[in-house]
Scaffold this active site. Sequence first.
Site, PDB file in Angstrom:
ATOM      1  N   GLY A 227       0.776  -1.234   0.000  1.00 16.77           N
ATOM      2  CA  GLY A 227       0.000   0.000   0.000  1.00 16.77           C
ATOM      3  C   GLY A 227       0.807   1.283   0.000  1.00 16.77           C
ATOM      4  O   GLY A 227       0.342   2.316   0.503  1.00 16.77           O
TER       5      GLY A 227
ATOM      6  N   HIS B 249       0.262   1.107 -13.256  1.00 20.36           N
ATOM      7  CA  HIS B 249       1.055  -0.030 -13.731  1.00 20.36           C
ATOM      8  C   HIS B 249       2.520   0.404 -13.823  1.00 20.36           C
ATOM      9  O   HIS B 249       2.808   1.470 -14.373  1.00 20.36           O
ATOM     10  CB  HIS B 249       0.544  -0.494 -15.097  1.00 20.36           C
ATOM     11  CG  HIS B 249       1.288  -1.684 -15.606  1.00 20.36           C
ATOM     12  ND1 HIS B 249       1.041  -2.956 -15.144  1.00 20.36           N
ATOM     13  CD2 HIS B 249       2.311  -1.793 -16.481  1.00 20.36           C
ATOM     14  CE1 HIS B 249       1.872  -3.796 -15.730  1.00 20.36           C
ATOM     15  NE2 HIS B 249       2.654  -3.122 -16.549  1.00 20.36           N
TER      16      HIS B 249
HETATM   17  C1  GRF Z   1       3.073  -1.120  -7.595  1.00 22.08           C
HETATM   18  O1  GRF Z   1       4.265  -1.364  -8.260  1.00 22.08           O
HETATM   19  C2  GRF Z   1       1.984  -0.921  -8.586  1.00 22.08           C
HETATM   20  O2  GRF Z   1       2.394  -0.278  -9.740  1.00 22.08           O
HETATM   21  C3  GRF Z   1       1.573  -2.323  -8.894  1.00 22.08           C
HETATM   22  O3  GRF Z   1       1.670  -3.003  -7.654  1.00 22.08           O
HETATM   23  C4  GRF Z   1       2.598  -2.340  -6.820  1.00 22.08           C
HETATM   24  C5  GRF Z   1       1.873  -1.982  -5.551  1.00 22.08           C
HETATM   25  O4  GRF Z   1       2.707  -1.492  -4.550  1.00 22.08           O
HETATM   26  N1  GRF Z   1       0.311  -2.356  -9.563  1.00 22.08           N
HETATM   27  P1  GRF Z   1       2.065  -0.879  -3.226  1.00 22.08           P
HETATM   28  O5  GRF Z   1       1.156  -1.937  -2.611  1.00 22.08           O
HETATM   29  O6  GRF Z   1       1.320   0.376  -3.581  1.00 22.08           O
HETATM   30  O7  GRF Z   1       3.220  -0.581  -2.318  1.00 22.08           O
END
Ligand code: GRF
Length: 207
Positions: free
Chosen positions: A12, A110
């Site tokens: 998160g 993404h």
């Molecule tokens: C990020 O790299 C996002 O782009 C991808 O999943 C990851 C999530 O990281 N879809 P976090 O849970 O926000 O730290």
Amino acid sequence: MIRAAVLVSGGGTNLQALLDAKAAGKLPEVEFVCVVGNRRKAYGLERARMAGIEAIYLPTVRFETNEAYNIALRDLLLEKKIDLIVLAGFLVVLGQTMVDAFPNRIINIHPSLIPSFCGDGFYGLKVHEEALRRGVKVTGATVHFVDGGTDTGPIILQKAVEILPEDTPESLQLRVMQQAEWKLLPEAVRLFSEGKLIVEDGRVREI
Ligand code: GRF
């Protein structure tokens, strides 16, 4: 004021970037109504609680099919009168049920420059491993609206990040987050909340 929900499966940090932007007064038109997580251990749920936002644990394991999960999620978010859904590292596939209920109201982040290194199977570290394997010199992140496909929806914002010779998938993942993701996502949410994003012919125009 728009009512936003953030969906998480993991750490998160992108959710945290949104909460920090809100606390800093950069998202005056956004109310974060709830955070939904599909894994009990999703630290994003804890981040929500610490920020005083309702944290809802909706476990994938409780549902027999992806469609059943999508229906439960749709009903929950409709009941809460959500205007904008932010996928911040949410690893459940959203089907047509959700897309039809919230057209051009779901955004995803993404960690690559779409259309490179995206689509089925490209999530988490895999994206960065593939970028390094291919030897690209520049990668980045993309925020886009969610349509029926995987990473195929209209692109809202992109930011490039340089790849360094000594990069590992982990170091690259962190730099893409720091330099691109944590900036792009709050900015896209701000633009949406101010009514500045128009979707025409599958493309986003900023007004
Ligand atoms: C990020 O790299 C996002 O782009 C991808 O999943 C990851 C999530 O990281 N879809 P976090 O849970 O926000 O730290």
